[in-house]
Design a protein around this motif. Structure first.
Motif: not given
Lengths: 223, 255
Positions: B71-72, B75, B78
């Motif tokens: 993902x970019x 994230x 996270x």
């Protein structure tokens, strides 16, 4: 290579072009397209008329060879020439396929955003191939890796993941028609933009981006 | 000799690494000394391992190395939080709950790049020693004698990606990289084109990964040419992709 067989005196007439080419000129055009495709970093326009004409010529030559008497030297020379032309043609098509496989999302994107008047860089078969290739790659990635990942990470944007063709790479070229006022952008910030003229017959090493339109129009030849 | 399989080559020397390139993934795993500008509550345990604890290097980093690829950079936070919470269970970690502002760490390049922001809220990057003034003068003196494999196997790639961090020395670093390569290139080209059928480990020992790739390309060109001269170019050989498959016995297929 420009050996003209005696019994192949007619000019070839491509389906969609009005210009009548001798077989020698056709083969020369094929070789130019082949070299341009080999050295250009991106996929160039597809040339369906050249490919079709060359296939026709090869069929004619095969027929003629079959009809001719079994004189060893003439027949074997023509067979050699046919093999060479066949190799050049298949190498040209292989090179295009390799570039399609390497840059497939960008090729498809370019095809989608192409306006109607511009020539396509993909023949219809190549377009079908690219679409299938993309679908297969996505399915494969999903089945092998992505479906086992946590749900918010299951997307891969292939357009961003697959590297773009590098238009800034340097290519060697030979000038066939004199060009004036080509704007050259510099590598480093210290030099400003400057303008050069390209003399006929001269050879240069230059960034592909600068001369891309000239390659498409045939004014320069990549070597 | 056409290839059966085209690898995605490293984009590290260009403007951005290639997502799918294995060389780039390996290169961006190298560590970079970094200073934290903001406090990071409860991520101390995670970052403590990153600053070079020997036995913990295997546990988190491998899995974590792959996650940001998907993902970019938004994230990354996270995934960092998820894995740090997993790590808190280990009893052997000293509980450094609060990471104070200004502490120094060593992060891999991909993490540093993801957390780096132009307004510099989170990190400030220090250049590793080999890209600083002292080593730059060594390179300008004579680039050929330096053992680039020892001081960082991805010298050129890492250095090119370092330019993203907007250090005031960027122009000097890029000049130094370029001049080093120019100085070393001739020897690489020479040795790769003239070592036929020999043991090349002595020639390759002091080269970094990009130079080794270059050397192998040169060797391959030399071997292909010799093959063509001997007339073996049109011989059909086993494709490299299937060379290691053993022949299946008929009895095995019957099962």
């Amino acid at each position: 290579m420009t050996e003209e067989p005696d019994f192949l005196g007619q000019d070839s007439d491509g389906g969609s072009e009005e210009v009548v080419l001798t077989p020698a000129e056709l083969i020369e055009r094929l070789e130019q397209a082949w070299m341009n495709e080999k050295f250009a970093p991106e996929l160039l326009e597809s040339k369906p008329e050249i490919v079709e004409c060359v296939m026709e010529q090869l069929e004619h030559m095969e027929e003629n060879v079959r009809r001719a008497k079994r004189e060893d030297l003439k027949v074997s020379i023509h067979q050699m020439e046919m093999e060479r032309i066949r190799y050049v043609l298949s190498s040209y098509l292989r090179c295009r396929l390799m570039k399609i496989e390497k840059f497939f999302p960008h090729v498809l994107e370019k095809e989608k955003t192409r306006r109607d008047g511009e020539p396509s860089s993909l023949s219809p078969e190549e377009l079908a191939f690219t679409r299938e290739f993309m679908a297969n790659t996505e399915t494969y990635l999903k089945n092998v890796a992505l479906k086992h990942m946590p749900p918010n990470l299951q997307k891969v944007d292939l357009f961003r993941a697959v590297p773009k063709p590098d238009l800034d790479s340097y290519v060697f070229l030979r000038v066939r028609e004199r060009q004036e006022n080509i704007l050259v952008e510099p590598d480093t910030d210290e030099q400003g933009d400057y303008v050069i003229d390209l003399e006929k017959g001269s050879q240069h090493l230059i960034r592909y981006k600068t001369i891309a339109p000239l390659v498409a129009s045939g004014a320069v030849q990549l070597i | 000799m056409s290839e059966a399989y085209f690898r995605v080559e490293s984009g590290a020397l260009g403007s951005e690494e290639n997502f799918l390139s294995l060389d780039d993934i390996l290169m961006s795993h190298e560590k970079l000394p970094v200073r934290m500008e903001t406090a990071m509550p409860r991520l101390g345990a995670f970052f403590l391992e990153r600053s070079g604890g020997a036995e913990t290097d295997n546990a988190v980093p491998q899995g974590l190395a792959l996650l940001p690829r998907l993902e970019c950079s938004g994230v990354i936070w996270l995934t960092v939080v998820l894995t740090s919470q997993a790590q808190v269970i280990l009893p052997s970690q000293p509980p450094a709950w609060l990471r104070l502002q200004g502490s120094k760490l060593e992060l891999p390049l991909w993490l540093a790049k993801g957390l780096f922001d132009n307004k510099r809220r989170i990190l400030s990057v220090e250049l590793p020693k080999i890209y600083q003034e002292g080593w730059r003068t060594v390179f300008s003196a004579d680039a050929n004698v330096v053992d680039l494999h020892k001081i960082g196997p991805h010298f050129y790639g890492f250095g090119s990606q370092l330019l993203h961090f907007d250090s005031p020395e960027n122009a000097d670093i890029s000049q130094s990289l370029l001049q080093t390569f120019i100085g070393r290139f001739r020897r690489i080209m020479d040795s790769s084109q003239n070592a036929y059928n020999e043991d090349t480990s002595a020639l390759v020992a002091r080269l970094d990964e990009m130079e080794r790739g270059l050397f192998q390309t040169g060797q391959k060109g030399l071997n292909d040419f010799q093959c063509w001269e001997k007339g073996q170019a049109s011989q059909i050989t086993v494709s490299t992709l299937v060379q290691n498959y053993k022949k299946r016995k008929f009895t095995d297929m019957e099962d």
